[in-house]
Design a protein around this motif. Structure first.
Motif, PDB file in Angstrom:
ATOM      1  N   LEU A  88       0.847  -1.372   0.119  1.00 22.91           N
ATOM      2  CA  LEU A  88       0.048   0.083   0.097  1.00 22.91           C
ATOM      3  C   LEU A  88       0.739   1.397   0.132  1.00 22.91           C
ATOM      4  CD1 LEU A  88      -3.067  -0.863   2.300  1.00 22.91           C
ATOM      5  CD2 LEU A  88      -3.220  -0.615  -0.017  1.00 22.91           C
ATOM      6  N   GLU A  89       1.990   1.166   0.642  1.00 21.69           N
ATOM      7  CA  GLU A  89       2.893   2.496   0.948  1.00 21.69           C
ATOM      8  C   GLU A  89       3.247   2.688  -0.669  1.00 21.69           C
ATOM      9  OE1 GLU A  89       5.971   2.272   3.910  1.00 21.69           O
ATOM     10  OE2 GLU A  89       4.322   1.910   5.371  1.00 21.69           O
ATOM     11  N   ARG A  91       2.287   2.045  -3.334  1.00 24.53           N
ATOM     12  CA  ARG A  91       1.299   2.605  -4.467  1.00 24.53           C
ATOM     13  C   ARG A  91       0.868   3.725  -3.838  1.00 24.53           C
ATOM     14  NH1 ARG A  91      -4.417  -0.499  -5.108  1.00 24.53           N
ATOM     15  NH2 ARG A  91      -5.113   0.245  -3.032  1.00 24.53           N
ATOM     16  N   ASP A  92       0.934   4.159  -2.631  1.00 25.11           N
ATOM     17  CA  ASP A  92       0.690   5.783  -2.172  1.00 25.11           C
ATOM     18  C   ASP A  92       1.661   6.671  -2.769  1.00 25.11           C
ATOM     19  OD1 ASP A  92      -1.663   5.098  -0.958  1.00 25.11           O
ATOM     20  OD2 ASP A  92      -0.746   5.091   1.010  1.00 25.11           O
ATOM     21  N   ALA A  93       2.800   6.002  -3.051  1.00 23.54           N
ATOM     22  CA  ALA A  93       4.072   6.951  -3.372  1.00 23.54           C
ATOM     23  C   ALA A  93       3.984   7.168  -4.872  1.00 23.54           C
ATOM     24  CB  ALA A  93       5.290   6.235  -2.987  1.00 23.54           C
ATOM     25  N   GLU A  96      -0.750   9.970  -9.309  1.00 23.66           N
ATOM     26  CA  GLU A  96      -2.182   9.437  -9.286  1.00 23.66           C
ATOM     27  C   GLU A  96      -2.503   8.780 -10.509  1.00 23.66           C
ATOM     28  OE1 GLU A  96      -4.684  10.061  -7.258  1.00 23.66           O
ATOM     29  OE2 GLU A  96      -3.032  10.793  -5.821  1.00 23.66           O
ATOM     30  N   LYS A  99      -1.447   5.219  -9.660  1.00 20.89           N
ATOM     31  CA  LYS A  99      -2.549   4.481  -8.715  1.00 20.89           C
ATOM     32  C   LYS A  99      -3.547   3.765  -8.995  1.00 20.89           C
ATOM     33  CE  LYS A  99      -1.140   7.388  -4.948  1.00 20.89           C
ATOM     34  NZ  LYS A  99      -1.738   8.729  -4.138  1.00 20.89           N
ATOM     35  N   LYS A 100      -4.280   4.616  -9.888  1.00 27.73           N
ATOM     36  CA  LYS A 100      -5.747   4.060 -10.276  1.00 27.73           C
ATOM     37  C   LYS A 100      -5.605   2.598 -10.929  1.00 27.73           C
ATOM     38  CE  LYS A 100      -8.788   8.059 -10.907  1.00 27.73           C
ATOM     39  NZ  LYS A 100      -7.826   9.092 -11.187  1.00 27.73           N
ATOM     40  N   ASP A 118      -8.750  -5.157  -1.592  1.00 29.80           N
ATOM     41  CA  ASP A 118      -8.310  -3.737  -2.067  1.00 29.80           C
ATOM     42  C   ASP A 118      -8.918  -2.452  -1.448  1.00 29.80           C
ATOM     43  OD1 ASP A 118      -6.256  -3.154  -4.926  1.00 29.80           O
ATOM     44  OD2 ASP A 118      -7.277  -1.367  -3.730  1.00 29.80           O
ATOM     45  N   SER A 279       0.926   8.821  12.585  1.00 28.67           N
ATOM     46  CA  SER A 279       0.577   7.588  12.445  1.00 28.67           C
ATOM     47  C   SER A 279       0.730   6.804  13.795  1.00 28.67           C
ATOM     48  CB  SER A 279       1.462   6.815  11.508  1.00 28.67           C
ATOM     49  OG  SER A 279       2.909   6.788  11.847  1.00 28.67           O
ATOM     50  N   ASN A 348     -10.936  11.207  10.010  1.00 33.47           N
ATOM     51  CA  ASN A 348      -9.593  12.138  10.187  1.00 33.47           C
ATOM     52  C   ASN A 348      -9.622  13.150  11.166  1.00 33.47           C
ATOM     53  OD1 ASN A 348      -7.074  11.151  10.000  1.00 33.47           O
ATOM     54  ND2 ASN A 348      -7.319  11.301   7.659  1.00 33.47           N
TER      55      ASN A 348
END
Ligand SMILES: [Zn+2]
Length: 371
Positions: A88-89, A91-93, A96, A99-100, A118, A279, A348
């Motif tokens: 996941l990390e 992918r976050d990096a 955009e 990512k999709k 997912d 975190s 959040n």
């Protein structure tokens, strides 16, 4: 290393190993059982047994060495939570647009693919299934058998439909595992194409005996506590962070007591101050909420005269005292308030802010109860 490292569910494990021995292990397998019953561990062990380079036998049945290149690489996927977090990390990096296109997979061996739900929907998506279907009909790159492990049985509709053909006519050198808490919750179209093997959690007594052998550093009262809190899951029990749990539970108790006794307010303020964003704060907060739930559940057991079900056995006296002061309505209101905090976290909100909100909700309810 080997199947002897798997604790509990001996009958199911030996059934699976017998099928392996006869070369009759089904190609589409559902492993069902509660969280912590070892579904994922067992699936990765079978993947190792299918592909072990030395193919040892124990008790005359196929086992795995855990040491050879194949076993070692598959074994790297054993810590699923960490591998998923890494994925996941990564992918976050990404950008955009990338990512999709990128779906969640864990792959530590070229022929063993782990497919996890997912986010944010936490379901298996059609692109994930497409990758499985796209590679399953090719011969394995290195191993004897390709193994696909779906770690959850929650499929998006299109994803489920795309998988049906592979489940029904899997190639000779591939095995698909679907792990599910409850096989009954799987789509009938998936269930009917697989063979179901059920696992159950270990009893508290079995777990305590296990911890006596493996975690000698813990006191008896600590072993009793961890056995009850790890819900029959050996892995969770062994890696249980007792100091962190006790610290969080200490805070949770203060929060609960503050709702009754005004002098706890200063204490409470100190607690909420330490739960800040970031975190680390989030992890601490999640543990605190888990502790709150576990304490509420224990209070509920005590109120219902079912003290034998108590989990936090080491603080029984304290909980009994607290239980005298609360009733069912208060407990359910508290559970609802904690649920609110959880939702708030997902949105959040500043964590300390929502803790103060929880406290206010508990107190208001108390005022309604005692005019
Ligand atoms: Zn091996």
């Amino acid at each position: 290393m080997g199947f002897s490292e798997f604790h509990g569910n001996e009958e199911t494990v030996s059934r699976l190993r017998n099928l392996l021995a006869q070369g009759r292990l089904p190609h589409s397998v559902i492993l069902s059982g509660p969280q912590g019953s070892g579904k994922y561990t067992l699936a990765t062990m079978i993947a190792q047994a299918l592909n072990c380079e030395t193919r040892p036998l124990t008790d005359g049945l196929p086992d795995f060495c855990g040491q050879c290149g194949s076993c070692a690489r598959i074994g790297e996927a054993a810590d699923l939570d960490t591998r998923v977090a890494e994925s996941l990390e990564a992918r976050d990096a990404m950008k955009e647009s990338e990512k999709k296109e990128t779906r969640l997979f864990v792959q530590t061996h070229p022929d063993v693919l782990v497919i996890a739900p997912d986010p944010p929907q936490m379901m298996i998506k059609v692109d994930q299934v497409r990758r499985v279907v796209g590679s399953i009909y090719f011969r394995p790159l290195e191993a004897r058998e390709r193994v696909f492990i779906f770690t959850d049985g929650a499929f998006m509709k299109e994803a489920a439909n795309s998988l049906l053909k592979a489940l029904e006519e899997p190639p000779e050198c591939a095995t698909i595992f679907i792990l599910a808490k409850n096989a009954g919750e799987l789509l009938p179209t998936i269930r009917s194409r697989c063979m179901v093997f059920s696992l159950h959690s270990l009893s508290t007594e079995t777990m305590e005996r296990y911890l006596l052998d493996h975690c000698r550093q813990w006191k008896e009262s600590e072993r009793a506590l961890v056995s009850r809190l790890s819900h029959g899951a050996v892995g969770r029990a062994r890696s249980f962070d007792l100091p962190a749990y006790c610290a969080a539970r200490h805070d949770a108790l203060i929060l609960l007591k503050t709702a009754f006794l005004a002098e706890f307010h200063t204490e409470l303020f100190k607690v909420t101050e330490t739960y800040r964003a970031g975190s680390e704060g989030r992890e601490k907060m999640e543990l605190l909420l888990r502790c709150l739930y576990s304490l509420l559940e224990d209070l509920l057991f005590l109120n219902a005269g079912a003290g034998q079900l108590l989990r936090n056995t080491d603080i029984r006296k304290e909980l009994e005292k607290l239980a005298e002061e609360v009733d069912f309505d208060w407990l359910s209101a508290a559970a609802l308030a904690i649920g609110e905090v959880e939702r708030g976290m997902r949105r959040n909100l500043l964590r300390s802010l929502s803790l103060d909100g929880l406290e206010a909700a508990l107190e208001n309810h108390e005022k309604v109860l005692s005019p």
